[in-house]
Design a protein around this motif. Structure first.
Motif, short mmCIF file in Angstrom:
data_model
loop_
_atom_site.label_atom_id
_atom_site.label_comp_id
_atom_site.label_asym_id
_atom_site.label_seq_id
_atom_site.Cartn_x
_atom_site.Cartn_y
_atom_site.Cartn_z
N CYS A 1 -43.12 -3.77 -35.25
CA CYS A 1 -42.28 -4.97 -35.23
C CYS A 1 -40.83 -4.55 -35.04
O CYS A 1 -40.38 -3.59 -35.66
N ALA B 1 -38.15 -5.98 -35.98
CA ALA B 1 -37.34 -6.17 -37.18
C ALA B 1 -37.81 -5.30 -38.35
O ALA B 1 -37.00 -4.72 -39.07
N CYS B 2 -39.11 -5.19 -38.51
CA CYS B 2 -39.62 -4.53 -39.73
C CYS B 2 -40.07 -3.09 -39.49
O CYS B 2 -40.44 -2.40 -40.44
N CYS C 1 -46.09 -10.21 -36.54
CA CYS C 1 -45.82 -9.22 -37.58
C CYS C 1 -46.32 -9.75 -38.92
O CYS C 1 -46.00 -10.87 -39.31
N CYS D 1 -42.89 -10.39 -41.17
CA CYS D 1 -41.88 -11.42 -40.87
C CYS D 1 -42.42 -12.52 -39.96
O CYS D 1 -41.77 -13.54 -39.76
ZN ZN Z 1 -41.68 -7.92 -38.68
#
Ligand code: ZN
Ligand code: ANZ
Length: 818
Positions: free
Chosen positions: A442, A444-445, A484, A487
């Protein structure tokens, strides 16, 4: 009873019975001692070959024997079902790996059953099924959480033909272990298992295996782990306060350093050449080496080359300036990527020094001898005493190794250090037919493991196999595009699958509890069955499968799944099956199809030949005559039983040697199977018993003792040729199921009391018959002949010129008057 031995009919009937009654299914009877016997499971390539037949026949004898000896035996079979051949076949035939694999498994299962192997088929494991690899995904996540599974950009071994990454262990002589194409290097983001964290423990464990494993395999593992004990020593970079640290196994040669070599990939290079006139030539050299590594055969012997950086390091013990070279033979991934070069005592450095005209300073000399660096033809690499080494001069070099490191440690200029050759296990494959790695990327993560409730990550069925580079999974939109788990944003699923050696690293645990659905296996069951008492397989797995399994068992123990470090207590590596001097293989065109042998002679003949022709650990030379011979022997046994059962003999007299022969055979077979797996000598002692029975049958064939002997014979034959043995046992009324029939015991008394008749001849004339203990020695027999009333007169006062002794039969004296 049929007069003619009809193996095909007997075997198929027996096999059906075994299948119907599940006679070989494993109980969980903890009152009996357990015995876990395992043979390496096959890759379902389509057909069983003679190598399998041999491996599995050896195992089957042991399994059947141990059951009869009262053990609770676990003897399972399954399929190492992931792997490239399935995918390659799919590309070629426009089929699906799953379909191809399932079909092969079905065929091979039938072939194994047709051989009469006593597997517990209720525990069959197939590694390509989600019920199996689900647990692997769970293990992976646990390992990832602990930092034991990680991803890094790395130069990987790449096979162009297979279009995939290979583990170091899968590179054999610089070639792909599977297709023989040359292996090249390629930078790719790859998944690794941190086997290096277990290097020391794996090495220590080897000690525990000393009594149960072949030395050869242990040596290969030891060398593969490759522990080097030595020191790190800090040199200073001239004109700076910076250190250049080297790793050496020979700190005793420190005073003999005349240059330093560093790896072309070392981050130091740029620093060293900054502002130097040599900068351009060094960069050109580094480029050249890097290019060569990518295109050339990585492992081939290459010319040792280097280039001077313009920089100097200072030797901490004598403050000498040593020029720093970049050299193509220094590996960035080993030690510190920098080497102190001692040309007088290291052959590689010696050649390099001669080539670039660098000084050769002798610091170790054999006792009482003087060496001259200028005149030397090769490096002196033996033991000796230190020379030109300051306060250490005169010291034995083995002692100096420690003394110099101690000195450096005190001055904070160096320290003891250990290095291993073992590298982390690269487990990711850009392939479809394997266990998907349960990770989601992901933006973001970062990396997020697939939540446990979403396991298993299954393989999508609707993929196209084109053979173009890259994984078919990476082209499957529905598989790749996910949300994800953390998130909820759009993310990408990992498309690499795991090395198939992952599946074989724990299948032996799954067999203990093959249908578990809430855990990979029950810890109690694993604790009861493990370690495997006897493992049997090919020597080709000495550092691959056998090392990974040892590693993985430790990992699973550390993750709390079980408590064990060594999974295989004893290991037997069986020899190859060779024909016309070469290993049986398709490419050599010398393959004998087991099915043909079964059709012509039956499975029992195939088994007997395999067992009789050679001891298990040696190569077995295929011989049609040998197969014929085994078949003839089985016919003789059948005929003997037939004549007996149908009362065809005349005599009913107990033969005085019969019990001796029976018990001697029981003893020999029991010891030969039990201790060392000497099946060939066990079989030949059974053959001797058959010869004896045939010989005495006309006089004794109808006696009760003779019939009992025949029953014992059949029981002894059961582990080797179970179909015929069980058929005859039934006909002769042995009673009970041979699979669990108690193994016959031998009677020491029967072995001692039995006598034989030895004929005494003097100059060829019969003079006496001696009744003496079996296997009496020549000396004792001669003494008895001299004492015997009948022969005594012909020997007394005579000069014996020659004595001929045929054990248990004859004593012949050639005499002349004196
Ligand atoms: Zn994520
Ligand atoms: C000085 C020396 C003198 C060495 C001597 C040997 C003999 P093993 O046994 O394989 O661990 N070396 C260290 N790091 C290296 C690297 N990254 N690439 C290539 N060679 C490297 O070998 C250790 C020895 O290999 C070390 O000891 C070092 O050379 C070299 F008479 O140091 B020796």
């Amino acid at each position: 009873m049929e007069q003619k031995y009809n193996p095909q009919l007997i075997e198929v009937n027996r096999q059906k019975k075994w299948d119907d009654t599940q006679v070989n299914a494993t109980g969980f009877d903890t009152s009996k001692p357990k015995y876990y016997l395992l043979e390496m499971f096959p890759y379902p390539s389509g057909r069983i070959h003679m190598g399998h037949v041999r491996n599995y026949t050896i195992g089957d004898v042991v399994a059947r024997f141990k059951r009869m000896k009262g053990f609770n035996v676990l003897h399972p079979m399954g399929w190492d079902a992931f792997g490239m051949p399935a995918e390659n076949a799919a590309i070629k035939n426009n089929s699906h790996p799953q379909t191809w694999t399932d079909k092969n498994v079905a065929e091979m299962r039938e072939q194994l059953k047709r051989m009469g192997f006593s597997y517990d088929w209720t525990r069959e494991v197939n590694t390509s099924k989600p019920e199996y690899f689900k647990w692997e995904q769970e293990f992976f996540i646990r390992m990832w959480e602990k930092g034991l599974a990680y991803q890094k950009l790395s130069e990987v071994n790449w096979c162009n033909t297979c279009a995939t990454v290979l583990a170091n262990e899968q590179v054999v002589d610089a070639k792909c272990w599977r297709c023989d194409s040359p292996v090249i290097l390629k930078p790719l983001k790859q998944w690794f298992f941190k086997i290096t964290a277990y290097a020391e423990d794996l090495l220590k464990g080897i000690e525990e295996l000393k009594d149960g494993w072949p030395d050869r395999v242990l040596t290969m593992q030891r060398e593969w782990i490759g522990k080097s004990t030595g020191a790190e020593i800090d040199f200073t970079l001239e004109g700076t306060k910076e250190k250049v640290t080297i790793f050496t196994t020979r700190p005793d040669t420190l005073f003999g350093v005349t240059f330093m070599s560093i790896a072309p990939q070392s981050p130091l290079v740029e620093k060293l050449i900054e502002g130097k006139p040599q900068a351009d030539s060094v960069r050109a050299f580094v480029d050249k080496v890097n290019k060569a590594e990518k295109t050339e055969d990585k492992f081939a012997e290459k010319e040792k080359e280097g280039v001077f950086t313009g920089a100097f390091a200072i030797n901490p013990v004598n403050n000498r300036r040593v020029p720093i070279y970049v050299a193509n033979f220094v590996l960035m991934g080993y030690g510190t990527g920098a080497v102190m070069a001692v040309p007088a005592h290291d052959q590689r450095d010696f050649e390099f020094a001669r080539k670039y005209d660098l000084p050769i300073n002798v610091v170790i000399e054999p006792k009482g001898q003087h060496l001259d660096g200028k005149a030397m033809k090769a490096a002196y690499t033996e033991e000796g005493n230190l020379a030109n080494s300051g306060q250490f001069t005169g010291m034995k070099n083995e002692v100096a190794k420690h003394a110099i490191v101690d000195f450096l440690e005190r001055k904070k200029l160096g320290r003891k250090s250990v290095n291993y050759k073992l590298r982390d296990w690269g487990i990711s494959r850009q392939r479809y037919w394997g266990t998907p790695i349960p990770i989601i990327h992901c933006e973001a993560c970062g990396m997020v493991p697939v939540p446990e409730s979403d396991l298993p990550v299954k393989l999508p069925f609707d993929v196209s196999f084109t053979g173009v580079e890259g994984s078919p999974l990476s082209r499957h939109e529905a598989f790749v595009n996910v949300n994800c788990p953390t998130c909820g944003n759009k993310a990408r699923r990992e498309t690499d699958t795991m090395d198939t050696f992952m599946e074989s690293s724990w299948y032996f645990l799954r067999y203990t509890d093959p249908n578990a659905t809430t855990e990979p296996f029950s810890p109690e069951k694993a604790a009861y069955w493990l370690p495997i008492d006897q493992y049997i397989g090919g020597i080709e797995h000495a550092v691959l499968h056998l090392l990974y399994s040892r590693f993985f068992t430790r990992v699973l123990s550390d993750l709390g799944y079980l408590k064990l470090s060594e999974p295989f207590e004893k290991l037997l590596t069986q020899g190859m099956v060779i024909k016309d001097g070469a290993k049986m293989s398709k490419s050599k065109g010398n393959v004998v199809d087991p099915n043909h042998i079964i059709e012509q002679y039956g499975a029992d003949t195939a088994r007997l030949f395999m067992l009789f022709a050679s001891p298990p650990e040696r190569d077995l030379d295929w011989s049609d005559a040998g197969v014929e011979g085994s078949y003839r022997f089985l016919n003789r046994v059948w005929n003997l039983a037939y004549e007996t059962v149908s009362n065809r003999w005349e005599g009913n007299q107990d033969h005085p040697e019969l019990l001796y022969w029976v018990h001697k055979t029981i003893k020999k077979v029991t010891e030969d199977i039990g201790d060392e797996f000497h099946f060939n000598t066990a079989v030949s002692s059974i053959m001797e018993l058959v010869n004896f029975l045939q010989k005495i049958a006309p006089q004794s064939g109808l006696s009760a003792a003779f019939k009992d002997a025949l029953k014992t014979l059949v029981v002894l034959l059961f582990p080797f040729v179970p179909h015929m043995a069980e058929e005859l046992a039934e006909i002769m009324g042995v009673g009970g199921d041979l699979a669990t029939y108690p193994w016959p015991k031998y009677d020491e008394k029967a072995l001692q009391v039995s006598n034989v008749t030895i004929v005494v001849q003097v100059n060829g004339k019969l003079r006496a018959q001696l009744n003496l203990p079996v296997d009496v020695s020549q000396d004792d027999a001669v003494k008895a002949a001299h004492d015997n009333e009948k022969s005594k007169p012909y020997l007394e006062g005579k000069q014996v010129v020659k004595t001929i002794f045929v054990k248990n039969k004859l004593l012949n004296f050639v005499v002349k008057d004196s």
